[in-house]
Design a protein around this motif. Structure first.
Motif, PDB file in Angstrom:
ATOM      1  N   LEU A  41       3.739   7.175  -6.608  1.00  0.00           N
ATOM      2  CA  LEU A  41       2.909   8.111  -7.365  1.00  0.00           C
ATOM      3  C   LEU A  41       3.104   9.537  -6.871  1.00  0.00           C
ATOM      4  O   LEU A  41       3.236  10.468  -7.670  1.00  0.00           O
ATOM      5  N   ARG A  42       3.132   9.709  -5.554  1.00  0.00           N
ATOM      6  CA  ARG A  42       3.303  11.052  -4.967  1.00  0.00           C
ATOM      7  C   ARG A  42       4.629  11.665  -5.430  1.00  0.00           C
ATOM      8  O   ARG A  42       4.686  12.833  -5.805  1.00  0.00           O
ATOM      9  N   ARG A  43       5.688  10.866  -5.402  1.00  0.00           N
ATOM     10  CA  ARG A  43       7.008  11.378  -5.786  1.00  0.00           C
ATOM     11  C   ARG A  43       7.096  11.675  -7.280  1.00  0.00           C
ATOM     12  O   ARG A  43       7.957  12.437  -7.714  1.00  0.00           O
ATOM     13  N   ALA A  44       6.213  11.048  -8.056  1.00  0.00           N
ATOM     14  CA  ALA A  44       6.188  11.317  -9.498  1.00  0.00           C
ATOM     15  C   ALA A  44       5.296  12.506  -9.833  1.00  0.00           C
ATOM     16  O   ALA A  44       5.080  12.808 -11.010  1.00  0.00           O
ATOM     17  N   GLY A  45       4.778  13.163  -8.788  1.00  0.00           N
ATOM     18  CA  GLY A  45       3.941  14.330  -9.003  1.00  0.00           C
ATOM     19  C   GLY A  45       2.488  14.012  -9.292  1.00  0.00           C
ATOM     20  O   GLY A  45       1.737  14.877  -9.769  1.00  0.00           O
TER      21      GLY A  45
ATOM     22  N   VAL B 137      11.348   3.339   5.480  1.00  0.00           N
ATOM     23  CA  VAL B 137       9.902   3.134   5.566  1.00  0.00           C
ATOM     24  C   VAL B 137       9.269   4.191   6.466  1.00  0.00           C
ATOM     25  O   VAL B 137       8.195   4.716   6.170  1.00  0.00           O
ATOM     26  N   ALA B 138       9.951   4.507   7.549  1.00  0.00           N
ATOM     27  CA  ALA B 138       9.441   5.543   8.459  1.00  0.00           C
ATOM     28  C   ALA B 138       9.330   6.880   7.733  1.00  0.00           C
ATOM     29  O   ALA B 138       8.353   7.628   7.921  1.00  0.00           O
ATOM     30  N   ARG B 139      10.305   7.182   6.886  1.00  0.00           N
ATOM     31  CA  ARG B 139      10.267   8.439   6.128  1.00  0.00           C
ATOM     32  C   ARG B 139       9.108   8.449   5.135  1.00  0.00           C
ATOM     33  O   ARG B 139       8.425   9.469   4.972  1.00  0.00           O
ATOM     34  N   LEU B 140       8.884   7.327   4.465  1.00  0.00           N
ATOM     35  CA  LEU B 140       7.775   7.238   3.511  1.00  0.00           C
ATOM     36  C   LEU B 140       6.441   7.480   4.218  1.00  0.00           C
ATOM     37  O   LEU B 140       5.583   8.202   3.716  1.00  0.00           O
ATOM     38  N   GLN B 141       6.291   6.857   5.377  1.00  0.00           N
ATOM     39  CA  GLN B 141       5.045   6.994   6.131  1.00  0.00           C
ATOM     40  C   GLN B 141       4.813   8.443   6.538  1.00  0.00           C
ATOM     41  O   GLN B 141       3.711   8.962   6.452  1.00  0.00           O
ATOM     42  N   THR B 142       5.886   9.099   6.955  1.00  0.00           N
ATOM     43  CA  THR B 142       5.797  10.507   7.348  1.00  0.00           C
ATOM     44  C   THR B 142       5.445  11.394   6.155  1.00  0.00           C
ATOM     45  O   THR B 142       4.595  12.295   6.253  1.00  0.00           O
ATOM     46  N   GLU B 143       6.072  11.120   5.014  1.00  0.00           N
ATOM     47  CA  GLU B 143       5.798  11.906   3.804  1.00  0.00           C
ATOM     48  C   GLU B 143       4.337  11.793   3.383  1.00  0.00           C
ATOM     49  O   GLU B 143       3.696  12.794   3.044  1.00  0.00           O
TER      50      GLU B 143
ATOM     51  N   HIS C  76       0.811  -1.216   0.000  1.00  0.00           N
ATOM     52  CA  HIS C  76       0.000   0.000   0.000  1.00  0.00           C
ATOM     53  C   HIS C  76       0.849   1.273   0.000  1.00  0.00           C
ATOM     54  O   HIS C  76       0.723   2.130  -0.877  1.00  0.00           O
ATOM     55  N   LEU C  77       1.744   1.380   0.987  1.00  0.00           N
ATOM     56  CA  LEU C  77       2.537   2.603   1.150  1.00  0.00           C
ATOM     57  C   LEU C  77       3.438   2.876  -0.050  1.00  0.00           C
ATOM     58  O   LEU C  77       3.500   4.005  -0.551  1.00  0.00           O
ATOM     59  N   VAL C  78       4.158   1.866  -0.515  1.00  0.00           N
ATOM     60  CA  VAL C  78       5.140   2.071  -1.585  1.00  0.00           C
ATOM     61  C   VAL C  78       4.513   2.536  -2.899  1.00  0.00           C
ATOM     62  O   VAL C  78       4.984   3.509  -3.494  1.00  0.00           O
ATOM     63  N   PRO C  79       3.466   1.874  -3.407  1.00  0.00           N
ATOM     64  CA  PRO C  79       2.904   2.378  -4.670  1.00  0.00           C
ATOM     65  C   PRO C  79       2.343   3.794  -4.551  1.00  0.00           C
ATOM     66  O   PRO C  79       2.492   4.603  -5.461  1.00  0.00           O
ATOM     67  N   ARG C  80       1.734   4.112  -3.413  1.00  0.00           N
ATOM     68  CA  ARG C  80       1.201   5.461  -3.227  1.00  0.00           C
ATOM     69  C   ARG C  80       2.329   6.484  -3.137  1.00  0.00           C
ATOM     70  O   ARG C  80       2.234   7.589  -3.689  1.00  0.00           O
ATOM     71  N   SER C  81       3.398   6.123  -2.459  1.00  0.00           N
ATOM     72  CA  SER C  81       4.553   7.011  -2.365  1.00  0.00           C
ATOM     73  C   SER C  81       5.200   7.207  -3.728  1.00  0.00           C
ATOM     74  O   SER C  81       5.628   8.319  -4.067  1.00  0.00           O
TER      75      SER C  81
END
Length: 205
Positions: free
Chosen positions: A75-79, A195-201, A68-73
């Motif tokens: 997408l977010r990082r790709a704008g 992973v902690a950074r991704l969750q925070t972002e 869940h977290l990784v695919p959403r992150s």
């Protein structure tokens, strides 16, 4: 008192001092895993997660890193807006069922734990052969075994020793083979900082 958890739940438990890191599994000789973005094997055009815009996407679980977290992150990082990028999304509540959802035509793509997909490719190749890996995420610390904060350091050390020594015990080695892992090493919290950074972002609007 002891539990094998996914990386995101570990971050949650550690932040609240509910549990401590005990050991990290070794998979193919390394303490890492990643997310596989998969599509039906019949889809020969999709080359990345971004190619699935407007399609149906299967997540494994709200509390999972690669599911869940990784695919959403990504997408977010790709704008991209991770909440509206796909035409529809749903949860299967297990990594294996992400594969099933894709093979049954319920989703055009999904995100799965690399260790789960690799293991399924050995024990259920007829299932994974119906899917195709289009991209892999960066690596993260492998889902760890944790110990409850109320457990003494002595008991924790005893359990850690048992797990690390499994490779030198015939029964332990047989069990590791069944689990499709090479063994355990003493946990290092730095493995899970990403992973902690991704969750925070992603918690920020």
């Amino acid at each position: 008192d002891f539990a094998w958890v996914s990386t995101l739940p570990y971050v949650y438990l550690n932040r609240r001092n509910y549990a401590r890191l005990l050991v990290t599994p070794l998979y193919r000789g390394r303490p890492y895993y990643c997310a596989y973005f998969i599509v039906p094997a019949t889809d020969t055009k999709t080359a990345s997660l971004l190619d699935l815009e407007g399609k149906g996407f299967a997540y494994a679980d709200t509390n999972l890193n690669t599911g869940h977290l990784v695919p959403r992150s990504t997408l977010r990082r790709a704008g991209k807006d991770e909440n509206h990028f796909f035409r529809k999304t749903f949860f299967t509540w297990s990594h294996r069922k992400v594969v099933v959802a894709i093979t049954e035509g319920l989703a055009d793509g999904g995100s799965i734990d690399s260790f789960v997909w690799d293991t399924l490719s050995v024990i259920q190749p007829e299932l994974t052969k119906q899917t195709r890996i289009v991209a892999k995420s960066e690596e993260y610390g492998f889902p760890p075994i944790v110990v409850g904060s109320s457990i003494s350091k002595q008991d924790s050390a005893t359990m850690r020793g048992v797990l690390i020594d499994m490779r030198s015990d015939p029964d332990g080695l047989a069990l590791l083979k069944r689990l499709n892992i090479d063994g355990f090493i003493a946990g290092d919290v730095k493995l899970y900082e990403k992973v902690a950074r991704l969750q925070t972002e992603l918690s920020k609007p």
